[in-house]
Scaffold this motif. Structure first.
Motif, PDB file in Angstrom:
ATOM      1  N   PHE A   1       0.674  -1.884  15.089  1.00  0.00           N
ATOM      2  CA  PHE A   1       0.607  -2.779  13.585  1.00  0.00           C
ATOM      3  C   PHE A   1      -0.242  -1.508  12.629  1.00  0.00           C
ATOM      4  O   PHE A   1      -1.148  -1.188  12.391  1.00  0.00           O
ATOM      5  N   VAL A   2       0.678  -2.079  11.393  1.00  0.00           N
ATOM      6  CA  VAL A   2       0.450  -1.118  10.503  1.00  0.00           C
ATOM      7  C   VAL A   2      -0.375  -2.281   9.013  1.00  0.00           C
ATOM      8  O   VAL A   2       0.857  -3.185   9.523  1.00  0.00           O
ATOM      9  N   PRO A   3      -1.406  -1.784   7.997  1.00  0.00           N
ATOM     10  CA  PRO A   3      -0.823  -2.650   6.854  1.00  0.00           C
ATOM     11  C   PRO A   3       0.262  -2.919   6.009  1.00  0.00           C
ATOM     12  O   PRO A   3       0.877  -2.202   6.080  1.00  0.00           O
ATOM     13  N   VAL A   4       0.713  -4.935   5.891  1.00  0.00           N
ATOM     14  CA  VAL A   4       2.230  -4.755   5.955  1.00  0.00           C
ATOM     15  C   VAL A   4       2.138  -5.941   4.052  1.00  0.00           C
ATOM     16  O   VAL A   4       2.476  -5.158   3.546  1.00  0.00           O
ATOM     17  N   THR A   5       1.404  -6.063   4.100  1.00  0.00           N
ATOM     18  CA  THR A   5       0.749  -6.986   3.248  1.00  0.00           C
ATOM     19  C   THR A   5      -0.335  -7.470   2.375  1.00  0.00           C
ATOM     20  O   THR A   5      -1.251  -8.281   3.783  1.00  0.00           O
ATOM     21  N   ARG A   6      -0.893  -7.718   1.400  1.00  0.00           N
ATOM     22  CA  ARG A   6      -2.434  -7.670   0.955  1.00  0.00           C
ATOM     23  C   ARG A   6      -1.310  -9.241   0.133  1.00  0.00           C
ATOM     24  O   ARG A   6      -0.737  -9.638  -1.083  1.00  0.00           O
ATOM     25  N   SER A   7      -2.481  -9.933   0.487  1.00  0.00           N
ATOM     26  CA  SER A   7      -2.631 -11.541  -0.501  1.00  0.00           C
ATOM     27  C   SER A   7      -4.361 -11.350  -1.495  1.00  0.00           C
ATOM     28  O   SER A   7      -4.930 -11.570  -0.806  1.00  0.00           O
TER      29      SER A   7
END
Length: 787
Positions: A356-362
């Motif tokens: 798993f890797v960072p994909v989306t920031r909210s």
């Protein structure tokens, strides 16, 4: 409605001369006629736009901007002074009231605050609240006016003013003032006045474990503004919430699981509150549970220091090291620490093993309202919602080897990012969390709000799902059901007055009109990290909420997610509504996915026998559809009784006008996922239906076998008729059962009830019995003639 007309009807009369002179600027865009108008040519061509015209227009724009900026600055400073004066007055009255209560012997001192004193303070505060709302609305209207007149200028002339004037707007940013601190202070002051110096106190989570609630509907108009830290002055960054969602960019398994709401679907995110300098990062895992399991969807989390996040996610920092200090301090029991360690191991293992890797920031600013000491009603309003790409899949380095990208913070609207990296959500998200007894209706004002023109219900809305789908259009092909609606205007006719009103004076109906073109439970850190403070502000809750909404420079409408749950579940809106059934009304939007079209295109690309079979299947389907349409047009079917479209405002609780069906089509190459609830009893119901048909087929077969024993021609014909009906029922029910199981397994939103099978069975039985009678009477007639 044209913006010029909207401006004229929405402006505040006392501030008339300080608004942008929109009509005058429109007239300034018109040059003189080349020739004088005549009766034959009333509209001759105008002279071309020259450099002198441009200079004159820019000077006029500068004057308008200076006028608006100066007035906004003066009024803002005036509000600061008025709030300080109100704070001083309220403090003096409350101090006198406290002194009287402490001095029990003196029952009627001369300086005892009277009820009239408190009522005057209430009126003063109400007037200040209305001014905050009016100034925010003033800002919004003028900002929109400048944007529209610049757009009109660039469209009508060959000069491009937008990039040049954007610098002037940044130099005089009248639209960037944040009035959150005003709203918070006024909420606290109004609470003190309304409660006569005795505001409600208590843990905001209280009441969560109660089984029996005593509801007082009017009480829920007194919702407080929650402040994260009451010991310091409120800052803009205090309302900022940021989350980094993780996933595997090859399989998108977490996205797919959350979208389909499959049993055990997880979401892993890292969340922090405030700016980028925040040292405490919460690592959270959200797990979805289906209702039929008897378990509840849960969110569990651990806290890490920002400097340790990368090491923990990479496995270089052990779980024991993470909780070493906690175990040494002894603030938590050994059992609690063991549970947290188990959670940390599971998250760490999942991130490493599933890559798993960072994909989306909210990112969003959240304003929350809740009664202190009572968690039965909680409202959150998320504004400036923005999703940002975090992955490195297209060759660009965003987060890199770090757990988040560092080229942005909480500087909305993130103008430094390229368009493909940012998705600015066009609406605010309003969530109402209720805890009610089974069968108990929500408070009346909640029902009025959800039925009003201000909101559009979007069950199961998820920031993670929406942002990931929008930011990865070439890699995500399964879309949430609300995605096709994003290009549809959700604004509706005004149905009820929700606007701010001054004491004894009314204003316009809504804070945001229809300005057409000229052509989750509140997430909070643990109690030791964040303190809650609230105020009980009675009907002015609506005023404070309206003021906060009007602060946005956007023409905001609200989308609402209404969830009824129990307080033990610390979840966002996408989790809580996952356990709710999707209420599909007659006018619920319909969604079409091009599943068959996509399959055919894929088969065409492969070629060979695969394409031949797909082509034959396609032609058979087309022929079957046409034949069925012909049969339906010929067969006599009952018709609906026509109803008058002008039904009045109160028939059935609905407004007048026709009920419209909204149908949305998936973009080419995409599929829409419509949420469908699937429980074990659904499979059992399909199986029971099949067994019922099977039992009926066996009975018909037994009748046919019994008729064969009679041996005559009539019995043989009847046996054949019943046998054919039995076989048709058997094969029809088997095919229907297999089709239903396939659709249930794939969670497809199709029509599961059988509209034609029972009718066909009745017709078949009638034909079989008719054959028996016809043959019997025919043979009897032939026997009579022979005799």
């Amino acid at each position: 409605m044209k913006f010029g007309q909207q401006l004229r009807t929405s402006l505040i009369k006392d501030w008339y001369y300080y608004y942008i002179s929109y009509d005058e600027l429109k007239d300034a865009l018109k040059t003189d006629f080349e020739t004088a108008p005549t009766a034959e040519n009333p509209k001759p061509p105008r002279k071309p736009w020259t450099e002198d015209d441009e200079k004159r227009f820019v000077d006029q724009m500068e004057q308008e901007l200076d006028k608006v900026y100066t007035f906004q600055k003066v009024k803002s400073q005036e509000l600061v002074r008025r709030i300080r004066a109100s704070e001083k007055e309220v403090a003096e009255v409350i101090a006198k009231s406290d002194a009287v209560q402490r001095n029990a012997q003196n029952e009627h001192p001369a300086d005892t605050p009277t009820e009239e004193d408190f009522m005057l303070l209430e009126e003063d505060l109400s007037d200040v609240i209305a001014d905050v709302h009016d100034l925010a609305k003033f800002t919004q209207l003028n900002y929109t006016g400048f944007q529209k007149i610049i757009k009109k200028h660039d469209k009508q002339t060959s000069w491009h003013l937008k990039p040049v004037f954007a610098a002037r707007l940044r130099a005089k940013p009248f639209f960037r003032d944040n009035y959150d601190a005003f709203v918070v202070k006024l909420s606290r002051l109004y609470d003190q006045v309304r409660t006569r110096g005795n505001p409600t106190k208590g843990d905001s989570a209280a009441g969560g474990g109660q089984q029996n609630f005593v509801r007082n509907t009017t009480k829920y108009w007194h919702l407080p503004v929650l402040v994260f830290n009451a010991s310091k002055e409120f800052e803009a960054k205090d309302s900022a919430i940021s989350s980094i969602y993780y996933d595997n960019t090859d399989t998108w398994e977490l996205y797919t699981g959350r979208l389909k709401k499959t049993e055990g679907a997880e979401a892993i995110r890292l969340r922090w509150y405030g700016g980028m300098d925040t040292d405490t990062i919460f690592v959270e895992r959200k797990t979805h549970r289906e209702d039929w399991t008897g378990e509840k969807s849960v969110k569990a989390r651990i806290s890490l220091k920002e400097k340790n996040v990368n090491a923990f996610l990479a496995g270089k920092m052990t779980v024991e090291q993470v909780f070493e200090k906690m175990r040494r301090e002894g603030k938590k029991s050994e059992t609690e620490i063991a549970d947290l360690e188990q959670l940390a191991r599971e998250i760490q293992y999942r991130v490493i093993s599933r890559r798993f890797v960072p994909v989306t920031r909210s990112f969003y600013n959240r304003t929350a309202f809740q009664l202190p000491g009572d968690a039965r009603v909680r409202i959150s309003l998320d504004t400036e919602l923005t999703m940002v790409r975090e992955d490195n899949t297209d060759g660009r380095t965003r987060a890199g080897d770090n757990w988040r990208r560092m080229d942005i913070g909480i500087d909305y609207p993130f103008s430094q990012l390229p368009p493909e990296d940012v998705e600015r959500f066009p609406y605010a998200v309003l969530e109402v969390k209720l805890q009610t007894q089974a069968g108990q209706l929500p408070p009346e004002w909640i029902r009025e709000l959800t039925a009003s023109h201000l909101v559009e219900a979007v069950p199961k809305f998820s920031k993670f799902i929406h942002g990931t789908a929008k930011l990865n259009p070439d890699r995500i092909h399964l879309l949430p059901y609300w995605m096709p609606q994003m290009d549809t205007d959700i604004r509706k006719p005004i149905t009820q007055r929700f606007g701010i009103e001054r004491p004894g004076q009314s204003t316009d109906i809504s804070t945001s009109g229809n300005m057409d073109d000229d052509s989750e439970e509140e997430d909070l850190p643990d109690s030791e990290e964040r303190t809650l403070h609230g105020s009980d502000n009675d009907e002015n809750f609506h005023r404070l909420r309206e003021a906060r909404e009007a602060l946005e420079a956007h023409d905001l409408e609200q989308r609402m997610d209404l969830a009824n749950g129990d307080g033990g579940n610390e979840l966002d809106e996408e989790e809580r509504t996952a356990a709710e059934p999707t209420a599909i009304a007659e006018d619920y939007p319909l969604y079409d996915s091009d599943d068959e079209e996509d399959d055919f295109e894929e088969a065409k690309r492969i070629g060979g026998w695969t394409y031949c079979l797909a082509l034959v299947k396609r032609h058979f389907a087309i022929a079957g559809t046409k034949m069925w349409n012909v049969l339906r047009s010929v067969a006599p079917t009952p018709k609906a009784t026509p109803m008058s479209q002008d039904r009045g405002p109160n028939i059935g609780g609905l407004g007048g006008g026709a009920v419209q069906e909204k149908r949305f089509k998936a973009p080419k190459g995409k599929k829409i996922h419509v949420p469908v609830r699937v429980e074990p009893k659904v499979y059992f119901a399909a199986e029971r239906t099949f067994l019922a048909w099977l039992e009926f087929s066996i009975i018909l077969g037994s009748i046919a076998a019994a008729l064969l024993n009679f041996g005559d021609a009539v019995s043989l014909a009847s046996a054949w008729a019943f046998t054919i009906v039995a076989c048709l029922a058997l094969f029809y029910s088997m095919g229907l059962y297999l089709w239903r199981v396939d659709k249930i397994k794939n969670r497809r939103a199709v029509t599961y009830h059988d509209k034609y099978g029972p009718t066909g069975l009745c017709v078949g039985l009638f034909v079989a019995v008719a054959i028996s009678f016809v043959y019997r009477f025919t043979k009897r007639g032939e026997g009579g003639l022979k005799g």
